[in-house]
Design a protein around this motif. Structure first.
Motif, short mmCIF file in Angstrom:
data_model
loop_
_atom_site.label_atom_id
_atom_site.label_comp_id
_atom_site.label_asym_id
_atom_site.label_seq_id
_atom_site.Cartn_x
_atom_site.Cartn_y
_atom_site.Cartn_z
N ASP A 562 0.96 -1.13 -0.07
CA ASP A 562 0.08 0.00 -0.12
C ASP A 562 0.92 1.21 0.10
N SER A 563 0.31 2.21 -0.54
CA SER A 563 0.96 3.31 -0.62
C SER A 563 0.03 4.69 -0.44
N GLY A 564 0.30 5.79 0.05
CA GLY A 564 -0.52 7.03 0.05
C GLY A 564 0.46 8.16 0.60
N ARG A 565 -0.65 9.18 1.01
CA ARG A 565 0.09 10.48 1.44
C ARG A 565 -0.71 10.93 2.64
N VAL A 566 0.05 11.61 3.44
CA VAL A 566 -0.39 12.16 4.57
C VAL A 566 -0.06 13.83 4.77
N TRP A 567 -0.97 14.53 5.07
CA TRP A 567 -0.48 15.97 5.46
C TRP A 567 -0.98 16.33 6.63
N ILE A 568 0.30 17.16 7.44
CA ILE A 568 0.28 17.67 8.64
C ILE A 568 0.11 18.89 8.55
N ARG A 569 -0.89 19.71 9.28
CA ARG A 569 -0.90 21.07 9.23
C ARG A 569 -0.29 21.80 10.37
N ARG A 570 -0.51 21.22 11.56
CA ARG A 570 0.01 21.70 12.79
C ARG A 570 0.56 20.56 13.45
#
Ligand SMILES: [Zn+2]
Ligand SMILES: [Zn+2]
Length: 575
Positions: A562-570
């Motif tokens: 599996d692959s994917g993207r993760v976004w952290i804002r704070r």
């Protein structure tokens, strides 16, 4: 010839005498005015996991016993889409899953497939099953095998198996190995094996020991409704000690499905009769009742068929077992059953007996009106091996304000950002040799998100791991929590970890797994809720010795490949 006949006759007589002396009493057949409940069984393994037979054969066995429903619970991680409800041999078959967590086994019923594997800590699996809308039941909580025993009693599970014959076998096998109990347990088991061909279900029932989990269940009912249920855990075979689940090579075809199904049953009080034909509609009716705790369990190998009702009334009205009743004046509890006169009916008020020595088929008990939880147990007394024959669900007398709620944690006053909102500075990645990972700042209006891309290698488990790391060379004192605003390309679980120690030396880690949704969500992770990953010197992390904050994707909750993207804002450390 005559001699042979005499020897055979003598042997047969000896066996008959021995069976007569050693075997448990034959089940009592009761004249049952049916109580309108639907008899069935949960916790059955098919050959999809470590059971012996396929669903059709198992349903046919259930039909011969007179059951109306069965719930298959093959081992899995909940990513397989459950089979739709289906009638087989006139038995409504539901497909559920038994999930292995690090704190015991958890059955998830009435739930769609999970987008990611459910595994890891019990508290996380309980949370995931709840979010997915499933009914989660703690399986075999009393098991003597440490990896099967339930250890997470503070998690908000929905139900618990207070009876599981598979556990009974294992307890006796354990006692047969322990020095203090070795000989009595071995004698008991030898008789059981000897008598099994003659009175299979009675023998299984005779080995049932009092459940330690009843008091764990009772204590959970003080905070929420918790379904008390029984599982047969039928596999139709006994695997040798230490065999992997699913490894059938050395298994004994014993105890069979049919004898197991004659041991106990769950009796569900549905709010309308099942059609017997429309499986999806009937499944919905059945699950509504099970979720409501509108059921009791009975050990049929003692006496069958059971008939039972437990109701409570006060000025607000009358409710059945499983229901809540508002606080309002004195309460009348009423019990009706077809228990034989030498059985003993006990009404419990929480952990204490309210009224303990009833032998009448129908009686009422009056009690004061304060908030309390009531439940009923009918014990098969007046026989060599007394055990609980019928166990009710609870009636919860209380209002919303009577449930204790934990005090909220004080808000933080100091905040130290570990992501600057602009650049990926201070962040790096780690991964195993087979996985790929990258981190960069992804521009958004007025700044950037910290974007983390991962790809776990497919195929066999080789320790796939992809991690986003923030080094904290000076420790993270005096902080007590980490806050993060985070989203992912697809729903997933990420393990937030604190890592101590120096490079090259031991690097103890503690973790708290979080559910990361596709929409941005805020999470607060208190360090004192983190648990060790592998061996650590202290149960909780020591902030002064923490050298890194990690966001870890591994094969616990992410499928290899599996692959994917993760976004952290704070992201910040706070106290
Ligand atoms: Zn299990
Ligand atoms: Zn099982």
């Amino acid at each position: 010839m005559k001699k042979l006949f005499l020897v055979t006759a003598a042997l047969a007589a000896a066996v008959a005498v021995l069976v007569g002396v050693t075997s448990p009493p034959r089940r009592l057949t009761l004249a049952a005015p049916t109580d309108g409940t639907v008899p069935g069984i949960i916790h059955v393994h098919t050959n999809r996991s470590d059971g012996l037979s396929g669903p059709d054969e198992i349903a046919a066995a259930a039909a011969r016993v007179g059951l109306k429903f069965i719930v298959f619970t093959d081992h899995g991680d909940a990513t397989r889409r459950p089979d739709p409800p289906q009638y087989r041999s006139g038995v409504l078959c539901l497909d559920a899953v038994e999930i292995s967590t690090s704190g015991g086994h958890y059955i998830a019923m009435d739930m769609p497939a999970s987008p990611y594997p459910l595994a890891g800590e019990a508290r996380d699996v309980v949370e995931d099953v709840r979010r997915l809308g499933g009914l989660g039941i703690v399986a075999h909580p009393d098991s003597p095998k440490s990896e099967l025993k339930w250890r997470e009693w503070t998690a908000p599970f929905d139900g618990v198996e207070l009876l599981n014959p598979d556990t009974a076998w294992r307890l006796w096998l354990d006692e047969a190995r322990a020095s203090a109990t070795r000989w009595s347990a071995r004698r008991r088991l030898t008789f059981a094996l000897f008598d099994y061909p003659f009175r299979s279900s009675e023998v299984i029932a005779s080995l049932i020991q009092p459940s330690q989990a009843v008091m764990n269940w009772e204590s959970a009912t003080r905070r929420r409704r918790v379904v008390a249920i029984a599982g047969v855990d039928a596999h139709a075979k006994i695997a040798p000690r230490n065999a992997d689940p699913g490894d059938s090579r050395f298994a004994l075809p014993f105890p069979g499905y049919e004898p197991s199904f004659r041991v106990l049953s769950v009796h569900v009080r549905t709010d309308r009769p099942l059609s017997g034909a429309n499986a999806p509609a009937d499944a919905a009716t059945l699950m509504r009742a099970i979720r409501g705790g509108h059921l009791y369990t009975a050990v049929d190998a003692v006496a069958t068929p059971p008939s039972f009702e437990f109701i409570a009334s006060n000025e607000h009205g009358t409710v059945h077992a499983g229901d809540e009743l508002g606080v309002g004046g004195p309460i009348t509890l009423r019990v009706r059953s077809n228990a034989p006169p030498d059985f003993t009916t006990v009404i419990w008020k929480g952990a204490a007996v309210l009224s303990g020595d009833h032998h009448e088929p129908e009686f009422s008990v009056g009690t004061t009106g304060e908030p309390a939880v009531y439940w009923v147990e009918i014990r098969a007394t007046g026989r060599p091996n007394p055990l609980t024959w019928i166990r009710s669900n609870a009636i919860y007398v209380r209002g919303a304000s009577d449930v204790p709620t934990p005090a909220p944690r004080p808000a933080s006053t100091v905040r130290e950002a570990i992501y600057d909102g602009q650049t990926a500075q201070g962040w790096r990645t780690e991964h195993d040799p087979t996985s790929v990972v990258a981190v960069e700042a992804a521009p958004i209006a007025g700044g950037a998100d910290l974007r983390f891309r991962y790809g776990l290698a497919g195929g066999a488990l080789v320790g796939q791991v992809a991690a986003l790391v923030h080094d904290t060379a000076q420790g993270i004192e005096p902080h007590d929590r980490l806050t993060v605003s985070i989203r992912a390309e697809h729903a997933m679980r990420i393990s937030v970890q604190l890592r101590g120690g120096a490079d090259g030396g031991a690097q103890p880690r503690w973790q708290r797994s979080i559910y990361v949704d596709t929409v941005l969500q805020d999470h607060t992770i208190f360090f004192d809720t983190m648990l060790p990953v592998g061996p650590t010197e202290t149960v909780r992390p020591d902030p002064s010795r923490i050298r890194g904050v990690l966001f870890v994707v591994d094969a616990t909750n992410t499928k290899p490949g599996d692959s994917g993207r993760v976004w952290i804002r704070r992201a910040a450390l706070e106290h």
